[in-house]
Design an enzyme around this catalytic site. Structure first.
Site, PDB file in Angstrom:
ATOM      1  N   HIS A 183       0.831  -1.207   0.000  1.00  0.00           N
ATOM      2  CA  HIS A 183       0.000   0.000   0.000  1.00  0.00           C
ATOM      3  C   HIS A 183       0.870   1.264   0.000  1.00  0.00           C
ATOM      4  O   HIS A 183       0.649   2.187  -0.797  1.00  0.00           O
ATOM      5  CB  HIS A 183      -0.927  -0.024   1.213  1.00  0.00           C
ATOM      6  CG  HIS A 183      -1.571   1.293   1.522  1.00  0.00           C
ATOM      7  ND1 HIS A 183      -2.492   1.884   0.681  1.00  0.00           N
ATOM      8  CD2 HIS A 183      -1.404   2.141   2.563  1.00  0.00           C
ATOM      9  CE1 HIS A 183      -2.863   3.053   1.211  1.00  0.00           C
ATOM     10  NE2 HIS A 183      -2.223   3.233   2.340  1.00  0.00           N
ATOM     11  N   HIS A 188       0.977   5.183  -2.191  1.00  0.00           N
ATOM     12  CA  HIS A 188       1.356   6.547  -1.796  1.00  0.00           C
ATOM     13  C   HIS A 188       2.639   7.083  -2.426  1.00  0.00           C
ATOM     14  O   HIS A 188       2.704   8.246  -2.807  1.00  0.00           O
ATOM     15  CB  HIS A 188       1.525   6.634  -0.274  1.00  0.00           C
ATOM     16  CG  HIS A 188       0.246   6.493   0.481  1.00  0.00           C
ATOM     17  ND1 HIS A 188      -0.893   7.206   0.166  1.00  0.00           N
ATOM     18  CD2 HIS A 188      -0.077   5.716   1.551  1.00  0.00           C
ATOM     19  CE1 HIS A 188      -1.858   6.877   1.013  1.00  0.00           C
ATOM     20  NE2 HIS A 188      -1.400   5.974   1.851  1.00  0.00           N
ATOM     21  N   GLU A 228      -6.341   9.119   0.739  1.00  0.00           N
ATOM     22  CA  GLU A 228      -6.499   7.661   0.692  1.00  0.00           C
ATOM     23  C   GLU A 228      -7.478   7.186  -0.388  1.00  0.00           C
ATOM     24  O   GLU A 228      -7.239   6.189  -1.046  1.00  0.00           O
ATOM     25  CB  GLU A 228      -6.958   7.106   2.052  1.00  0.00           C
ATOM     26  CG  GLU A 228      -5.932   7.231   3.178  1.00  0.00           C
ATOM     27  CD  GLU A 228      -4.707   6.314   3.021  1.00  0.00           C
ATOM     28  OE1 GLU A 228      -4.571   5.612   2.009  1.00  0.00           O
ATOM     29  OE2 GLU A 228      -3.867   6.345   3.941  1.00  0.00           O
ATOM     30  N   SER A 247      -3.625   0.858  -4.325  1.00  0.00           N
ATOM     31  CA  SER A 247      -2.902  -0.336  -3.879  1.00  0.00           C
ATOM     32  C   SER A 247      -3.835  -1.525  -3.712  1.00  0.00           C
ATOM     33  O   SER A 247      -3.416  -2.584  -3.279  1.00  0.00           O
ATOM     34  CB  SER A 247      -2.203  -0.065  -2.545  1.00  0.00           C
ATOM     35  OG  SER A 247      -3.154   0.242  -1.530  1.00  0.00           O
TER      36      SER A 247
END
Ligand code: TIH
Ligand code: FE2
Length: 324
Positions: A183, A188, A228, A247
């Protein structure tokens, strides 16, 4: 000692709203991470797998012992972990051209070219941290799991992404209820190599410092539905820029299906939404562009009451406070 001052000094409210002033102070922030089994659903895919839990604990030790300034120790990932990464890498790179925003796709190509992103090797946090630092001044700091909004956002104020280093359970590569290295690295890291997006992340962080619990919650929910789970329009098409969508091929496909609800991103309203953390979101928020999301969030942060103004000194990685 900062930790002591935080625990014992000042009033209840002062202790709650304590915030790091120097980047070294982040050593004292992440006191409590949510962990599966206690705070997270026991239906976590790794909950009943003792070998997985032992491995996860080993890797988490790195984060627990980490102090600012140290290089992040490398993890020798095993065959199972690399296979999980490969599965996610393959699925995600297939979806990127049609589902991810342009900025993400551009930065992802850079990561492939200059940062060793490939299907069969899990990049090391330190290498990615060095690359991000050279691009935007962002660095990674290992963390043991989910942080509170307050602690996570405080990191962003210093251009620090708290990043987990363990890999999700191999039985469910398409979605995991908590952050893992896949993730952080696939969701990110690429956008934090983009100057404008890095500013966006830091702005949310700076706005969070020293504000009340209630305001942190609202700002945190706005962060949740942008950083997010954010979506924007590009050339008339819907594109994801939120890391938790980029992700998770399970949630990304769910989000783009006719089962999901989309609303325009409007911080004062979005701030009041629920934000399930271990299930697919029931609603997503769309902006006309990342720039628009950034501007709306900035306008919103100006409405959060605070008796002082903060500014960041990037050469010292320190927060200056101007009393007003
Ligand atoms: N659900 C994400 C994934 O599967 O990649 C991980 C998370 C990010 C934020 C909350 S959970
Ligand atoms: Fe995240």
């Amino acid at each position: 000692n900062v930790e002591k001052a935080r625990k014992h000094g000042g009033s209840e409210e002062e202790r709650k709203t304590w915030f790091p002033r120097r980047i070294q102070d982040l050593d004292h922030t992440p006191s409590n991470t949510l962990s599966f089994g206690t705070d997270l659903d026991p239906d976590h895919p790794g909950f009943n797998d003792p070998i997985y839990r032992k491995r996860r604990k080993e890797i988490i030790e790195i984060a627990v012992n980490y102090r600012h300034g140290q290089p992040i120790p490398k993890v020798e990932y095993n065959t199972e972990e690399v296979a999980t990464w490969s599965t996610i890498f393959r699925h995600m790179t297939q979806l990127h051209p049609t589902h991810a925003c342009l900025e993400f796709n551009n930065m992802f190509s850079l990561m492939v070219e200059h940062c060793g992103y490939k299907e069969n090797v899990i990049p090391q946090l330190q290498d990615v941290s060095d690359f991000l630092y050279s691009r935007t001044g962002f660095t990674l700091r290992p963390v043991a799991g989910f942080l509170s909004f307050r602690d996570f956002l405080a990191g962003l104020a210093f251009r620090v992404l708290h990043a987990t280093q363990y890999i999700r359970h191999s039985s469910k590569p398409m979605y995991t209820p908590e952050p893992d290295a896949c993730h952080e690295l696939l969701g990110h890291a690429p956008l934090l190599a983009d100057a404008s997006f890095a500013d966006f992340a830091q702005q949310i962080g700076l706005a969070s410092l020293g504000v009340s619990d209630e305001c942190i919650k609202r700002l945190g929910v706005c962060f949740w539905y942008t950083f997010e789970f954010g979506l924007c329009r590009q050339d008339g098409k819907l594109r994801a820029y939120g890391g938790a969508l980029l992700s998770s091929f399970g949630e990304l496909e769910h989000c783009f299906s006719d089962q999901s609800v989309m609303k325009p991103f409007d911080p004062p309203k979005t701030a009041l939404e629920e934000h399930p953390i271990t299930k697919y979101q029931h609603v997503y928020f769309v902006s006309e562009s990342i720039e628009e999301a950034k501007q709306k969030l900035l306008d919103y942060t100006k409405t959060i009451p605070r008796s002082f103004v903060v500014s960041y000194d990037p050469s010292d990685r320190r927060i200056e406070i101007i009393n007003s």
